[in-house]
Design a protein around this motif. Structure first.
Motif, PDB file in Angstrom:
ATOM      1  N   THR A   3      29.682  87.940 -71.178  1.00 23.77           N
ATOM      2  CA  THR A   3      29.491  88.720 -69.957  1.00 23.77           C
ATOM      3  C   THR A   3      29.966  87.946 -68.730  1.00 23.77           C
ATOM      4  O   THR A   3      29.615  88.291 -67.611  1.00 23.77           O
ATOM      5  CB  THR A   3      28.023  89.112 -69.813  1.00 23.77           C
ATOM      6  N   LYS A  47      30.765  79.604 -69.000  1.00 23.99           N
ATOM      7  CA  LYS A  47      30.792  78.968 -67.684  1.00 23.99           C
ATOM      8  C   LYS A  47      31.285  77.536 -67.733  1.00 23.99           C
ATOM      9  O   LYS A  47      31.732  76.987 -66.751  1.00 23.99           O
ATOM     10  CB  LYS A  47      29.386  78.983 -67.065  1.00 23.99           C
ATOM     11  N   THR A 103      34.642  83.897 -76.677  1.00 23.66           N
ATOM     12  CA  THR A 103      35.309  83.761 -75.378  1.00 23.66           C
ATOM     13  C   THR A 103      35.568  85.116 -74.722  1.00 23.66           C
ATOM     14  O   THR A 103      35.353  85.269 -73.520  1.00 23.66           O
ATOM     15  CB  THR A 103      36.613  82.955 -75.544  1.00 23.66           C
ATOM     16  N   GLU A 162      43.679  78.758 -85.297  1.00 22.21           N
ATOM     17  CA  GLU A 162      42.730  79.845 -85.040  1.00 22.21           C
ATOM     18  C   GLU A 162      42.804  80.849 -86.185  1.00 22.21           C
ATOM     19  O   GLU A 162      43.881  81.316 -86.528  1.00 22.21           O
ATOM     20  CB  GLU A 162      43.079  80.502 -83.688  1.00 22.21           C
TER      21      GLU A 162
HETATM   22  C1  LIG Z   1      27.547  88.830 -75.818  1.00 20.53           C
HETATM   23  C2  LIG Z   1      27.746  87.459 -75.265  1.00 20.53           C
HETATM   24  C3  LIG Z   1      27.529  87.236 -73.906  1.00 20.53           C
HETATM   25  C4  LIG Z   1      27.713  85.963 -73.362  1.00 20.53           C
HETATM   26  N1  LIG Z   1      27.583  85.807 -72.010  1.00 20.53           N
HETATM   27  C5  LIG Z   1      27.870  84.613 -71.437  1.00 20.53           C
HETATM   28  C6  LIG Z   1      27.854  84.477 -70.008  1.00 20.53           C
HETATM   29  O1  LIG Z   1      27.614  85.434 -69.275  1.00 20.53           O
HETATM   30  N2  LIG Z   1      28.108  83.251 -69.477  1.00 20.53           N
HETATM   31  C7  LIG Z   1      28.381  82.166 -70.266  1.00 20.53           C
HETATM   32  O2  LIG Z   1      28.567  81.077 -69.723  1.00 20.53           O
HETATM   33  N3  LIG Z   1      28.431  82.277 -71.628  1.00 20.53           N
HETATM   34  C8  LIG Z   1      28.197  83.468 -72.232  1.00 20.53           C
HETATM   35  N4  LIG Z   1      28.260  83.604 -73.604  1.00 20.53           N
HETATM   36  C9  LIG Z   1      28.539  82.427 -74.431  1.00 20.53           C
HETATM   37  C10 LIG Z   1      30.023  82.090 -74.466  1.00 20.53           C
HETATM   38  O3  LIG Z   1      30.775  83.247 -74.775  1.00 20.53           O
HETATM   39  C11 LIG Z   1      30.323  81.016 -75.508  1.00 20.53           C
HETATM   40  O4  LIG Z   1      29.444  79.919 -75.375  1.00 20.53           O
HETATM   41  C12 LIG Z   1      31.744  80.480 -75.348  1.00 20.53           C
HETATM   42  O5  LIG Z   1      32.664  81.513 -75.140  1.00 20.53           O
HETATM   43  C13 LIG Z   1      32.124  79.676 -76.559  1.00 20.53           C
HETATM   44  O6  LIG Z   1      33.502  79.414 -76.516  1.00 20.53           O
HETATM   45  P1  LIG Z   1      34.204  78.743 -77.733  1.00 20.53           P
HETATM   46  O7  LIG Z   1      35.636  78.593 -77.386  1.00 20.53           O
HETATM   47  O8  LIG Z   1      33.451  77.519 -78.100  1.00 20.53           O
HETATM   48  O9  LIG Z   1      33.947  79.768 -78.936  1.00 20.53           O
HETATM   49  P2  LIG Z   1      34.751  81.061 -79.435  1.00 20.53           P
HETATM   50  O10 LIG Z   1      35.399  81.773 -78.316  1.00 20.53           O
HETATM   51  O11 LIG Z   1      33.836  81.825 -80.310  1.00 20.53           O
HETATM   52  O12 LIG Z   1      35.911  80.402 -80.277  1.00 20.53           O
HETATM   53  C14 LIG Z   1      35.732  79.877 -81.574  1.00 20.53           C
HETATM   54  C15 LIG Z   1      36.965  80.256 -82.357  1.00 20.53           C
HETATM   55  O13 LIG Z   1      36.976  79.563 -83.583  1.00 20.53           O
HETATM   56  C16 LIG Z   1      37.572  80.383 -84.545  1.00 20.53           C
HETATM   57  N5  LIG Z   1      37.202  79.873 -85.869  1.00 20.53           N
HETATM   58  C17 LIG Z   1      35.973  79.846 -86.422  1.00 20.53           C
HETATM   59  N6  LIG Z   1      36.034  79.287 -87.654  1.00 20.53           N
HETATM   60  C18 LIG Z   1      37.330  78.951 -87.871  1.00 20.53           C
HETATM   61  C19 LIG Z   1      38.025  78.335 -88.957  1.00 20.53           C
HETATM   62  N7  LIG Z   1      37.391  77.953 -90.075  1.00 20.53           N
HETATM   63  N8  LIG Z   1      39.370  78.155 -88.842  1.00 20.53           N
HETATM   64  C20 LIG Z   1      40.019  78.536 -87.718  1.00 20.53           C
HETATM   65  N9  LIG Z   1      39.418  79.121 -86.658  1.00 20.53           N
HETATM   66  C21 LIG Z   1      38.082  79.316 -86.732  1.00 20.53           C
HETATM   67  C22 LIG Z   1      37.013  81.765 -84.236  1.00 20.53           C
HETATM   68  O14 LIG Z   1      37.832  82.786 -84.751  1.00 20.53           O
HETATM   69  C23 LIG Z   1      36.994  81.749 -82.697  1.00 20.53           C
HETATM   70  O15 LIG Z   1      38.147  82.326 -82.115  1.00 20.53           O
HETATM   71  C24 LIG Z   1      28.070  84.871 -74.192  1.00 20.53           C
HETATM   72  C25 LIG Z   1      28.289  85.080 -75.559  1.00 20.53           C
HETATM   73  C26 LIG Z   1      28.136  86.373 -76.101  1.00 20.53           C
HETATM   74  C27 LIG Z   1      28.389  86.585 -77.560  1.00 20.53           C
END
Ligand SMILES: Cc1cc2nc3c(=O)[nH]c(=O)nc-3n(C[C@H](O)[C@H](O)[C@H](O)COP(=O)(O)OP(=O)(O)OC[C@H]3O[C@@H](n4cnc5c(N)ncnc54)[C@H](O)[C@@H]3O)c2cc1C
Ligand SMILES: [Zn+2]
Lengths: 99, 417
Positions: free
Chosen positions: B77, B371, B73, B64
Motif C-alpha cells: 500500500t 518504505k 513490492t 527472479e
Molecule cells: C498487502 C501489503 C501491503 C503492504 N503495505 C506496505 C506499506 O504500506 N508500506 C511498507 O513500507 N511496506 C508495505 N508492505 C511490505 C512490503 O511490500 C515488503 O516488505 C517489501 O516490498 C519487500 O520487498 P522485497 O523486495 O524484499 O520482496 P518482494 O517484492 O516480495 O520480492 C521477493 C522476490 O523474490 C522472488 N523469489 C522468491 N523465491 C525465489 C526463488 N527461489 N528464486 C527466484 N526468485 C524468488 C519473488 O518472486 C519476489 O519477486 C506491504 C506488503 C503487502 C503484502
C-alpha cells in the motif's frame, strides 16, 4: 474461510471462532537453565515455516477454548487432519519436502 | 541507456510513442558472477543498483522466479515513513527516507514519491503515551515528527470523524510531514533500469531451486532454467520465501510467512491528501493519484504461501475504515489481493550474514519493508561488496535471536507499514 473441525466439540465451526497459535509440537526445554543462548533462542524464535505440510497449534477461542493440532498445507490451505494435543500427526511431509 | 526528460517525451510524441527503447535487456546468464541476488523485488533490485553504481561491483545477476517487482513490492500500500522508536530502526529507515528524497533524480525515473505526510492515530491513553514517547525519540534521532490534538487532525483530514461520538474516539496522533507514498512498481522498474544500465543482468522467469554449498561456503545457485550458476557471494532477498531458501541452505530463520491483504476502491474525487493509519482500530488508508482509496490492515493469523487472504480479515479492515470515515461506507471496492510477508518476532528486518559463508540474507521486512527499499538495498549492497555487514545493518543480524538483542518495534510497526 476455513471450516474447522474441533476435536473437543466434535463439530465443524467457522474460522472466526478459532485462533492460530503457530507451530505445533514445540517442547519447552526441560531444564532451561542448562540451555545455551543458541538453544534457548531457537526454542523461543526459530520456526519451521514450510511451504507445504505444516503442523499447527490452534485454539477454539470463541468456543470450548481448548487447544488442538491441525495438519495443513500452507500452499493449498487444505486441512489434512485435526488431532488432539499429545497425539502425533498421521500426515507428514515427504522427505523431499523436508530436505 | 536512453535519458528520460521532458524534451524526450515531446520528441517521442512526434512518433506516437512507438520508438521508446526497452528499459532493460533480457540477457542469458553467464556461467559465473561476483554476486548473485536471488529475488527481483524492490530490495533485490535496489541492492543490485547500488552494488553496481556506488560500489563498482558490476558483474552481478538478479535472478527472479516470476517478473520483476511481482512479489510484495508491487502488492503493498506504498506507505513511506521513518518514525520508528528505537535508534537502530530509526537510523535505518531514516537512511532510506533520505534516499527517497532524491530517488527520482538519481534514477532518472519518476517514482512519484509524494511527501504528503503520515498520521498515526491514538485512541487510548496508552496510545497517546506511546505516541509522545515515539515522537520524542524520533526528534532526538533527527526524524521529523509532531504530536497533534484532534482539532489539528481535523484541519488536516476534514472528512475523518474526529468527534467523541465514535466507539474509539481519536485522542491525537503522531504526524510525520516527510512521510507519504510512492508508486511501488515504478520503484522496481526504476531500480531495474538503473541496475541494467550499469551492467547488471536481470534474469526473469528463473527460479533458484537450490544453493550450491561446498565445505560450508556457498559457491553458486541451481536454477530451473539455466542449470548451475556460480558466484563468489549470494544475497537472498526473497521476502515470504526466505524460510524455504534458508532450509535448503541448512538453517532455520526466526520467520513466519503470512498472507497480508490490500484492497482498492473505485476511483473517487480527491478526498484524502495524506495517509491515515490507526493501530487501535487496525486499518490504514490513503488515496492514489488515480483517485482510488488504497486500504490495508492485518495479516491472517496462520502461516500461508497462497498469496490470497481470508474474508474475515477484509471485513475487519473495512469496519475500521468506516469507523474512521463514515462517508466511505458507500464506496465500492474494486480489487483485492494478497502478498506473503515474512514476519519477524521483533517486527524488525534481518540483514545478515548466515551460518553459511558468503551467503547473506535480507528478509524479515514483514508488513512494512516498502518504505525501506532504497536504504535496505544500499546497506545490503555495501555489505555484499565488502563481505562484511554495513554499520546500519549490524544490529539486524539473525543472530540477535540467539543473544537476545532484539529491537522491539511492535509499537511503531503496529498496524504495520
Ligand atoms: C498487502 C501489503 C501491503 C503492504 N503495505 C506496505 C506499506 O504500506 N508500506 C511498507 O513500507 N511496506 C508495505 N508492505 C511490505 C512490503 O511490500 C515488503 O516488505 C517489501 O516490498 C519487500 O520487498 P522485497 O523486495 O524484499 O520482496 P518482494 O517484492 O516480495 O520480492 C521477493 C522476490 O523474490 C522472488 N523469489 C522468491 N523465491 C525465489 C526463488 N527461489 N528464486 C527466484 N526468485 C524468488 C519473488 O518472486 C519476489 O519477486 C506491504 C506488503 C503487502 C503484502
Ligand atoms: Zn471446541
Amino acid at each position: 474461510m476455513f471450516h474447522i473441525y474441533c476435536p473437543h466439540c466434535a463439530e465443524y465451526r467457522e474460522e472466526e471462532e478459532f485462533h492460530a497459535s503457530g507451530q505445533a509440537h514445540i517442547a519447552r526445554p526441560l531444564d532451561p537453565e542448562a540451555c545455551s543462548d543458541k538453544e534457548w533462542g531457537e526454542y523461543l524464535y526459530f520456526r519451521k515455516n514450510p511451504r507445504g505440510i505444516h503442523h499447527e497449534l490452534w485454539v477454539h477461542a470463541a468456543g470450548c477454548r481448548k487447544f488442538f493440532n491441525i495438519t495443513r498445507d500452507t500452499q493449498t490451505y487444505e486441512i489434512k487432519e485435526v488431532y488432539k494435543i499429545g497425539e502425533q500427526p498421521s500426515v507428514v511431509a515427504q522427505s523431499g519436502n523436508s530436505k | 541507456m536512453q535519458h528520460y526528460s521532458g524534451f524526450g517525451l515531446f520528441k517521442h510524441s512526434l512518433s506516437h510513442h512507438e520508438n521508446w527503447q526497452r528499459a532493460w535487456r533480457n540477457p542469458t546468464p553467464k556461467k559465473k558472477y561476483d554476486v548473485i541476488i536471488v529475488g527481483g523485488g524492490g530490495h533485490g533490485l535496489a541492492t543490485a543498483y547500488y552494488l553496481a553504481k556506488q560500489f563498482g561491483v558490476t558483474n552481478v545477476a538478479v535472478i527472479e522466479k516470476g517478473y520483476l517487482g511481482g512479489g510484495n513490492t508491487a502488492r503493498n500500500t506504498t506507505i513511506v515513513r521513518s518514525n520508528y522508536l528505537w535508534d537502530e530502526a530509526a537510523h535505518l529507515y531514516e537512511h532510506a527516507m533520505k534516499l527517497w528524497e532524491g530517488l527520482s533524480q538519481d534514477l532518472n525515473y519518476n517514482v512519484m514519491f509524494s511527501q504528503r505526510g503520515v498520521l498515526n492515530l491514538g485512541h487510548t491513553l496508552q496510545d497517546m503515551r506511546d505516541i509522545e514517547r515515539r515522537v520524542n525519540a524520533n526528534r532526538l534521532n533527527g526524524v521529523d515528527g509532531e504530536v497533534l490534538d484532534p482539532q489539528q487532525i481535523k484541519e488536516i483530514v476534514p472528512h475523518m470523524d474526529c468527534s467523541e461520538n465514535t466507539r474509539y474516539p481519536i485522542m491525537g496522533a503522531s504526524w510525520q510531514p516527510r512521510g507519504g507514498v510512492a508508486r511501488h512498481d515504478a520503484v522496481a522498474w526504476g531500480f531495474a533500469r538503473g541496475a541494467d544500465s550499469h551492467g547488471v543482468d536481470l534474469i526473469q522467469q528463473t527460479e533458484v531451486t537450490d544453493l550450491i554449498i561446498e565445505d560450508g561456503t556457498v559457491v553458486g545457485v541451481k536454477t530451473n532454467r539455466y542449470g548451475d550458476i556460480k558466484a563468489d557471494r549470494v544475497g537472498c532477498v526473497v521476502a515470504g520465501n526466505s524460510s524455504v531458501l534458508a532450509k535448503k541452505a541448512g538453517f532455520e530463520l526466526p520467520l513466519e510467512s503470512h498472507p497480508l491483504q490490500a484492497l482498492v476502491s473505485e476511483p473517487i474525487k480527491p478526498v484524502l491528501d495524506t495517509v491515515v493509519m490507526s493501530n487501535h482500530v487496525h486499518g490504514y488508508v490513503s488515496q492514489s493519484d488515480k483517485g482510488d482509496l488504497v486500504i490495508g490492515a492485518g495479516i491472517d493469523g496462520y502461516n500461508g504461501y497462497g498469496q490470497r487472504g481470508s474474508f474475515p480479515t477484509i471485513e475487519h479492515t473495512v469496519q475500521a475504515i468506516v469507523e474512521l470515515f463514515p462517508m466511505f461506507s458507500r464506496v465500492r471496492m474494486n480489487r483485492q489481493w494478497g502478498g506473503i510477508v515474512d514476519t519477524c518476532p521483533d517486527a524488525c528486518p534481518i540483514i545478515s550474514d548466515t551460518p553459511v559463508k558468503n551467503l547473506f540474507f535480507n528478509c524479515g521486512w514483514g508488513t512494512g519493508g516498502f518504505k525501506a527499499t532504497p536504504g535496505s538495498g544500499n546497506v545490503f549492497a555495501a555489505s555484499l561488496a565488502k563481505g562484511e555487514m554495513h554499520e546500519l545493518a549490524k544490529p539486524f543480524s539473525m543472530f540477535r535471536f540467539h543473544d537476545g538483542a532484539l529491537i522491539d518495534e511492535h509499537g511503531a510497526a503496529g498496524v504495520a507499514h
